[in-house]
Design an enzyme around this catalytic site. Structure first.
Site, PDB file in Angstrom:
ATOM      1  N   ASP B  31       0.828  -1.200   0.000  1.00  0.00           N
ATOM      2  CA  ASP B  31       0.000   0.000   0.000  1.00  0.00           C
ATOM      3  C   ASP B  31       0.870   1.261   0.000  1.00  0.00           C
ATOM      4  O   ASP B  31       1.469   1.595   1.033  1.00  0.00           O
ATOM      5  CB  ASP B  31      -0.898  -0.053   1.252  1.00  0.00           C
ATOM      6  CG  ASP B  31      -1.800   1.149   1.379  1.00  0.00           C
ATOM      7  OD1 ASP B  31      -1.976   1.873   0.380  1.00  0.00           O
ATOM      8  OD2 ASP B  31      -2.354   1.349   2.483  1.00  0.00           O
ATOM      9  N   SER B  34      -0.067   4.166   2.842  1.00  0.00           N
ATOM     10  CA  SER B  34       0.136   4.095   4.294  1.00  0.00           C
ATOM     11  C   SER B  34       1.578   3.667   4.543  1.00  0.00           C
ATOM     12  O   SER B  34       2.307   3.335   3.589  1.00  0.00           O
ATOM     13  CB  SER B  34      -0.865   3.122   4.948  1.00  0.00           C
ATOM     14  OG  SER B  34      -0.593   1.785   4.561  1.00  0.00           O
ATOM     15  N   ASN B  36       2.663   1.757   7.705  1.00  0.00           N
ATOM     16  CA  ASN B  36       2.893   0.727   8.722  1.00  0.00           C
ATOM     17  C   ASN B  36       2.863  -0.675   8.117  1.00  0.00           C
ATOM     18  O   ASN B  36       2.262  -0.899   7.070  1.00  0.00           O
ATOM     19  CB  ASN B  36       1.824   0.817   9.811  1.00  0.00           C
ATOM     20  CG  ASN B  36       1.974   2.068  10.648  1.00  0.00           C
ATOM     21  OD1 ASN B  36       1.494   3.133  10.262  1.00  0.00           O
ATOM     22  ND2 ASN B  36       2.655   1.959  11.760  1.00  0.00           N
ATOM     23  N   TRP B  38       1.479  -4.256   9.275  1.00  0.00           N
ATOM     24  CA  TRP B  38       0.768  -5.061  10.271  1.00  0.00           C
ATOM     25  C   TRP B  38       0.293  -6.347   9.619  1.00  0.00           C
ATOM     26  O   TRP B  38       0.059  -6.388   8.416  1.00  0.00           O
ATOM     27  CB  TRP B  38      -0.386  -4.301  10.919  1.00  0.00           C
ATOM     28  CG  TRP B  38      -1.608  -4.090  10.070  1.00  0.00           C
ATOM     29  CD1 TRP B  38      -1.922  -2.969   9.379  1.00  0.00           C
ATOM     30  CD2 TRP B  38      -2.684  -5.020   9.836  1.00  0.00           C
ATOM     31  NE1 TRP B  38      -3.106  -3.139   8.720  1.00  0.00           N
ATOM     32  CE2 TRP B  38      -3.604  -4.374   8.986  1.00  0.00           C
ATOM     33  CE3 TRP B  38      -2.956  -6.318  10.270  1.00  0.00           C
ATOM     34  CZ2 TRP B  38      -4.770  -4.995   8.546  1.00  0.00           C
ATOM     35  CZ3 TRP B  38      -4.128  -6.945   9.823  1.00  0.00           C
ATOM     36  CH2 TRP B  38      -5.008  -6.271   8.985  1.00  0.00           C
ATOM     37  N   TYR B  74      -6.997   2.869  10.310  1.00  0.00           N
ATOM     38  CA  TYR B  74      -6.969   2.665   8.868  1.00  0.00           C
ATOM     39  C   TYR B  74      -8.302   3.061   8.250  1.00  0.00           C
ATOM     40  O   TYR B  74      -9.329   3.087   8.897  1.00  0.00           O
ATOM     41  CB  TYR B  74      -6.706   1.186   8.538  1.00  0.00           C
ATOM     42  CG  TYR B  74      -5.250   0.856   8.372  1.00  0.00           C
ATOM     43  CD1 TYR B  74      -4.538   1.298   7.272  1.00  0.00           C
ATOM     44  CD2 TYR B  74      -4.585   0.113   9.326  1.00  0.00           C
ATOM     45  CE1 TYR B  74      -3.214   0.999   7.119  1.00  0.00           C
ATOM     46  CE2 TYR B  74      -3.249  -0.202   9.185  1.00  0.00           C
ATOM     47  CZ  TYR B  74      -2.564   0.251   8.069  1.00  0.00           C
ATOM     48  OH  TYR B  74      -1.250  -0.042   7.932  1.00  0.00           O
ATOM     49  N   ASP B 215      -1.844   5.991  -4.973  1.00  0.00           N
ATOM     50  CA  ASP B 215      -2.187   5.100  -3.864  1.00  0.00           C
ATOM     51  C   ASP B 215      -2.600   3.719  -4.373  1.00  0.00           C
ATOM     52  O   ASP B 215      -3.712   3.545  -4.880  1.00  0.00           O
ATOM     53  CB  ASP B 215      -3.326   5.735  -3.056  1.00  0.00           C
ATOM     54  CG  ASP B 215      -3.638   4.957  -1.794  1.00  0.00           C
ATOM     55  OD1 ASP B 215      -3.036   3.891  -1.559  1.00  0.00           O
ATOM     56  OD2 ASP B 215      -4.502   5.417  -1.023  1.00  0.00           O
ATOM     57  N   THR B 218      -5.911   2.142  -2.953  1.00  0.00           N
ATOM     58  CA  THR B 218      -7.222   2.643  -3.362  1.00  0.00           C
ATOM     59  C   THR B 218      -7.479   2.119  -4.766  1.00  0.00           C
ATOM     60  O   THR B 218      -6.592   2.190  -5.621  1.00  0.00           O
ATOM     61  CB  THR B 218      -7.257   4.191  -3.347  1.00  0.00           C
ATOM     62  OG1 THR B 218      -7.068   4.631  -2.007  1.00  0.00           O
ATOM     63  CG2 THR B 218      -8.587   4.721  -3.863  1.00  0.00           C
TER      64      THR B 218
END
Lengths: 41, 331
Positions: B31, B34, B36, B38, B74, B215, B218
């Site tokens: 992505d 963003s 991070n 996880w 998020y 992005d 998206t």
């Protein structure tokens, strides 16, 4: 180092849930970039 | 819970990484919107978590917990997790001491339907929740790449064929030259847009400047809401009772080409890029894959989002050394 990672195309969450008759409501895509507003939305 | 689902509800391109020693493989969304990392973890026992592959830190000899918890608001729901460190293998690039968010509570029930087990953020560290160092920044600081860049090719059709490359571009995935434009805000992969054309005619809507966030998290092309009415009028789309903009499938070839002018170069999107054809119960319908945003960019200019609709047409390169984004015609 240079590497290539294959990406696979899958069904989206919206498609998968839509097939079960569950609709995901629309939300402004740009809220992603405003996490404080998003948290309060 | 489903009210929190938006961007990620439509994402479709995922790839594998592995974490830990011995390696545990997980599917993630790469992505650029963003920062991070996880993943689902064995700390989480909700229904959504149990529907996915979970990383088990107890089975990894290189894992270390840091005792901190994290909350990631998020766009697809809020993730609660514990932070830890482990080795992450991205296509053979071995990143050591990578901070990872391990879910303790997953975003929301719709994630039951998600085909990915986590998100690997590729934007800048400034927007990383909890100050987590992004994977790309660790690749750079550990000197793991030829060139400090990565690039996406998103296939227009079929399940296979898409790819993400790190450390260099893949010349076989684009044709012609790569056109570069500077990042305007080193938070997201945000760039300036100086013009917007319909069938080659400049609209002047971006004459005072527009911004766009590139992005991969998206799916649609997202347009400033103040332009939506005019765009749909130019396309000849009618809004359905469900809010979707629909066109006559037999008229796709007659619809206008939309173009963005970026650093002096026009990037056209033909109707085949922004129209989505679907079959439902034997009935074919065609919708416009452009959604509105009511929010401006951080500098107040109208905001576009170049999601998969744009990125299937243009091979995209994200250069951290020179803080620039490159686009070339995808093969």
């Amino acid at each position: 180092l240079k590497v290539k990672i294959p990406l696979q195309k899958h069904k989206s969450m919206r498609e998968t849930l839509g097939e079960k008759g569950i609709k995901i409501p629309y939300q402004d895509p740009a809220l992603k970039y405003y996490p404080e507003q998003f948290a309060g939305s | 819970a489903s009210m929190y689902i938006n961007n990620y509800a439509d994402t479709t391109y995922f790839g594998a990484i592995s974490i830990g020693t011995p390696p545990q493989s997980l599917q993630v969304l790469f992505d650029t919107g963003s920062s991070n990392l996880w993943v689902d973890s064995t700390y989480c026992n909700t229904q959504a978590c149990n529907a996915h592959t979970k990383f088990d830190p107890q089975q990894s000899s290189t894992f270390s917990a840091n005792g901190q918890s994290v909350y990631l608001p998020y766009g697809a729901g809020s993730l609660y997790g514990q932070l830890g460190y482990d080795t992450v293998n991205v296509g053979g690039i071995v990143v050591t001491n990578q901070e990872i968010g391990l879910s303790t509570q997953e975003p929301s029930n719709p994630f039951l339907a998600a085909k990915f087990d986590g998100i690997l953020g590729l934007a800048y560290p400034g927007i990383s929740a909890g100050g987590q160092t992004p994977v790309m920044d660790n690749m750079i600081s550990q000197d793991l790449l030829n060139d400090d860049l990565f690039a996406f090719y998103l296939s227009r059709g079929g399940q296979q064929g898409s790819e993400l490359s790190f450390g260099g571009v893949d010349n076989s995935m684009y044709q012609g030259q790569i056109y570069w434009t500077p990042v305007t805000s080193e938070t997201y992969w945000q760039i300036g847009v100086q013009g917007f054309q319909i069938n080659g005619q400049e609209t002047s809507w971006c004459s005072q400047g527009c911004q766009s966030i590139v992005d991969t998290g998206t799916s649609s092309l997202t347009a400033p809401s103040q332009f939506m009415g005019n765009i749909m009028q130019a396309i000849g789309a009618q809004q359905s009772q469900y809010g979707m903009y629909m066109v006559d499938c037999s008229q796709i070839n007659n619809l206008p080409t939309l173009s963005f002018v970026i650093s002096g170069t026009a990037f056209p999107l033909p109707p085949s890029a922004y129209i989505e054809q679907q079959n439902q119960n034997g009935y074919q319908f065609c919708s416009v894959n452009i959604n509105p945003t009511y929010l401006p960019s951080q500098n107040g200019q109208p905001l576009w989002i170049f999601g998969d609709v744009f990125l299937r047409e243009y091979y995209s390169v994200y250069d951290r050394t020179n803080n620039q984004v490159g686009f070339a015609s995808a093969v």
